[in-house]
Design a protein around this motif. Structure first.
Motif, PDB file in Angstrom:
ATOM      1  N   PRO A   1       0.826  -1.210   0.000  1.00 49.38           N
ATOM      2  CA  PRO A   1       0.000   0.000   0.000  1.00 49.38           C
ATOM      3  C   PRO A   1       0.860   1.260   0.000  1.00 49.38           C
ATOM      4  O   PRO A   1       1.998   1.244   0.450  1.00 49.38           O
ATOM      5  CB  PRO A   1      -0.815  -0.129   1.286  1.00 49.38           C
ATOM      6  CG  PRO A   1      -0.011  -1.014   2.166  1.00 49.38           C
ATOM      7  CD  PRO A   1       0.670  -1.981   1.254  1.00 49.38           C
ATOM      8  N   LEU A   2       0.308   2.347  -0.531  1.00 49.86           N
ATOM      9  CA  LEU A   2       1.056   3.583  -0.677  1.00 49.86           C
ATOM     10  C   LEU A   2       1.466   4.142   0.676  1.00 49.86           C
ATOM     11  O   LEU A   2       0.650   4.236   1.598  1.00 49.86           O
ATOM     12  CB  LEU A   2       0.207   4.616  -1.417  1.00 49.86           C
ATOM     13  CG  LEU A   2      -0.068   4.348  -2.888  1.00 49.86           C
ATOM     14  CD1 LEU A   2      -1.135   5.301  -3.403  1.00 49.86           C
ATOM     15  CD2 LEU A   2       1.212   4.491  -3.705  1.00 49.86           C
ATOM     16  N   PRO A   3       2.734   4.520   0.818  1.00 47.58           N
ATOM     17  CA  PRO A   3       3.189   5.128   2.074  1.00 47.58           C
ATOM     18  C   PRO A   3       2.830   6.612   2.139  1.00 47.58           C
ATOM     19  O   PRO A   3       2.732   7.288   1.110  1.00 47.58           O
ATOM     20  CB  PRO A   3       4.701   4.939   2.011  1.00 47.58           C
ATOM     21  CG  PRO A   3       5.010   4.986   0.542  1.00 47.58           C
ATOM     22  CD  PRO A   3       3.827   4.353  -0.152  1.00 47.58           C
ATOM     23  N   CYS A   4       2.630   7.090   3.345  1.00 48.40           N
ATOM     24  CA  CYS A   4       2.476   8.532   3.610  1.00 48.40           C
ATOM     25  C   CYS A   4       1.411   9.172   2.731  1.00 48.40           C
ATOM     26  O   CYS A   4       1.592  10.248   2.182  1.00 48.40           O
ATOM     27  CB  CYS A   4       3.815   9.240   3.433  1.00 48.40           C
ATOM     28  SG  CYS A   4       3.937  10.822   4.296  1.00 48.40           S
ATOM     29  N   THR A   5       0.273   8.491   2.587  1.00 46.71           N
ATOM     30  CA  THR A   5      -0.820   9.059   1.799  1.00 46.71           C
ATOM     31  C   THR A   5      -2.068   9.192   2.657  1.00 46.71           C
ATOM     32  O   THR A   5      -2.343   8.344   3.506  1.00 46.71           O
ATOM     33  CB  THR A   5      -1.132   8.200   0.565  1.00 46.71           C
ATOM     34  OG1 THR A   5      -2.157   8.842  -0.207  1.00 46.71           O
ATOM     35  CG2 THR A   5      -1.604   6.813   0.940  1.00 46.71           C
ATOM     36  N   ASN A   6      -2.811  10.263   2.432  1.00 44.30           N
ATOM     37  CA  ASN A   6      -4.079  10.475   3.137  1.00 44.30           C
ATOM     38  C   ASN A   6      -5.222  10.746   2.154  1.00 44.30           C
ATOM     39  O   ASN A   6      -6.288  11.209   2.557  1.00 44.30           O
ATOM     40  CB  ASN A   6      -3.969  11.634   4.132  1.00 44.30           C
ATOM     41  CG  ASN A   6      -3.494  12.933   3.475  1.00 44.30           C
ATOM     42  OD1 ASN A   6      -3.573  13.083   2.260  1.00 44.30           O
ATOM     43  ND2 ASN A   6      -2.995  13.859   4.281  1.00 44.30           N
ATOM     44  N   TYR A   7      -4.985  10.453   0.873  1.00 43.96           N
ATOM     45  CA  TYR A   7      -5.976  10.762  -0.160  1.00 43.96           C
ATOM     46  C   TYR A   7      -6.995   9.625  -0.249  1.00 43.96           C
ATOM     47  O   TYR A   7      -6.651   8.516  -0.665  1.00 43.96           O
ATOM     48  CB  TYR A   7      -5.254  10.958  -1.493  1.00 43.96           C
ATOM     49  CG  TYR A   7      -6.107  11.575  -2.593  1.00 43.96           C
ATOM     50  CD1 TYR A   7      -7.052  12.551  -2.310  1.00 43.96           C
ATOM     51  CD2 TYR A   7      -5.940  11.192  -3.913  1.00 43.96           C
ATOM     52  CE1 TYR A   7      -7.808  13.128  -3.313  1.00 43.96           C
ATOM     53  CE2 TYR A   7      -6.685  11.762  -4.930  1.00 43.96           C
ATOM     54  CZ  TYR A   7      -7.621  12.732  -4.625  1.00 43.96           C
ATOM     55  OH  TYR A   7      -8.379  13.297  -5.620  1.00 43.96           O
ATOM     56  N   PRO A   8      -8.237   9.864   0.144  1.00 45.13           N
ATOM     57  CA  PRO A   8      -9.230   8.787   0.254  1.00 45.13           C
ATOM     58  C   PRO A   8      -9.936   8.499  -1.068  1.00 45.13           C
ATOM     59  O   PRO A   8     -11.158   8.602  -1.181  1.00 45.13           O
ATOM     60  CB  PRO A   8     -10.210   9.357   1.281  1.00 45.13           C
ATOM     61  CG  PRO A   8     -10.203  10.834   1.002  1.00 45.13           C
ATOM     62  CD  PRO A   8      -8.787  11.159   0.586  1.00 45.13           C
ATOM     63  N   MET A   9      -9.165   8.105  -2.073  1.00 43.04           N
ATOM     64  CA  MET A   9      -9.739   7.983  -3.405  1.00 43.04           C
ATOM     65  C   MET A   9      -9.485   6.600  -3.984  1.00 43.04           C
ATOM     66  O   MET A   9      -8.370   6.074  -3.910  1.00 43.04           O
ATOM     67  CB  MET A   9      -9.140   9.043  -4.343  1.00 43.04           C
ATOM     68  CG  MET A   9      -9.752   9.101  -5.722  1.00 43.04           C
ATOM     69  SD  MET A   9     -11.555   9.332  -5.700  1.00 43.04           S
ATOM     70  CE  MET A   9     -11.675  10.902  -4.813  1.00 43.04           C
ATOM     71  N   LEU A  10     -10.531   6.005  -4.561  1.00 39.33           N
ATOM     72  CA  LEU A  10     -10.405   4.798  -5.367  1.00 39.33           C
ATOM     73  C   LEU A  10     -10.403   5.253  -6.818  1.00 39.33           C
ATOM     74  O   LEU A  10     -11.394   5.815  -7.291  1.00 39.33           O
ATOM     75  CB  LEU A  10     -11.574   3.860  -5.079  1.00 39.33           C
ATOM     76  CG  LEU A  10     -11.449   2.413  -5.556  1.00 39.33           C
ATOM     77  CD1 LEU A  10     -10.278   1.714  -4.874  1.00 39.33           C
ATOM     78  CD2 LEU A  10     -12.742   1.662  -5.287  1.00 39.33           C
TER      79      LEU A  10
END
Length: 276
Positions: free
Chosen positions: A89-98
């Motif tokens: 999974p992507l590190p250091c991300t907070n973007y809640p998008m599919l």
């Protein structure tokens, strides 16, 4: 007819988090874009720059900003640095998008390592099909990209054409272009970023040159209208899996299978108005 010509800037960054869509071999973010720093008054500022950002940078809630943990500036001495994808999974991300809800509804569950850009495993690849071999892709090569965009309002003010000319791209590579709209990063309810035209794909030639054109219906509605969601930026993406995703910009996004290489440094196109 209203028209303007704009120069695109080299970047490795989409939203502020993750700090970059490119890593080095040690898993740090190779960041060319808006660098967040602590201001003298305790606030967080963001200015365009080039820094190596630590993998352990603090991650705030979506829509908020904290200073990056900056390791050092990126200089010409880093031109030989080999570039890598982000892991999943992507590190250091907070973007809640599919990004591809029909194609990959399970995207957040996939686990993959970070790969050197030139060694990303192309889906279903067979050696007999003739893959185009590449040497390692370096920061110096990445930073050679140049792009120019002409935007013209067409169709009696009901559409706009976006025409691009490129040099210095990664040769023999698949690229796509995405649009960023004003609500795509809205903390109260972000919208899904989409292609700038469908199909939104082009291939850089052996010398790294390319051309692309798309036309969008009503991309610049009056911002005061209910539901208005104007195009405010365009992003040119190097596709590490060398494929296009139809109506989605990628399966995983943000450095996993798409990598921003050129964009405008801030929200643009304020002078344009279109209508449905």
């Amino acid at each position: 007819m209203t028209s303007t010509v704009l120069d695109l800037s080299v970047t490795t960054q989409g939203p502020a988090y993750p700090p970059s869509e490119i890593m080095d071999k040690d898993g740090n973010f190779v960041t060319i874009g808006r660098i967040t720093r602590a201001g003298d008054d305790g606030t967080v500022t963001a200015a365009w720059g080039s820094e190596l950002v630590a993998a352990y940078s603090e991650l705030p809630p979506f829509g908020e900003f904290t200073p990056y943990r900056i390791l050092r500036p990126l200089t010409a001495a880093d031109d030989g640095m080999e570039l890598y994808t982000l892991p999943l999974p992507l590190p250091c991300t907070n973007y809640p998008m599919l990004f591809a809800p029909e194609q990959r509804p399970d995207a957040h569950e996939v686990v993959r390592p970070s790969y050197p850009l030139h060694e990303v495993p192309i889906p279903d690849l067979r050696e007999a099909d003739g893959p185009r071999r590449r040497d390692p892709i370096t920061l110096g090569q990445w930073r050679r990209a140049r792009g120019q965009l002409e935007v013209t309002v067409t169709g009696e003010g009901r559409a706009a054409a976006f025409e691009f000319w490129f040099t210095g791209l990664i040769p023999d590579s698949v690229y796509t272009v995405m649009s960023l709209r004003q609500r795509d990063l809205d903390p109260a309810g972000p919208t899904r970023p989409g292609p700038l035209g469908v199909p939104n794909v082009f291939v850089a030639d052996r010398g790294g040159a390319a051309h692309y054109r798309a036309e969008l219906p009503d991309p610049f509605p009056d911002p005061g209208l209910p539901g208005a969601n104007r195009v405010v930026n365009v992003v040119v993406l190097w596709m590490s899996y060398q494929q296009n995703y139809g109506g989605a910009i990628g399966h995983f996004g943000l450095g996993a299978d798409i990598h921003a290489q050129l964009k405008l440094t801030g929200p643009s196109f304020h002078e344009f108005r279109t209508s449905a």
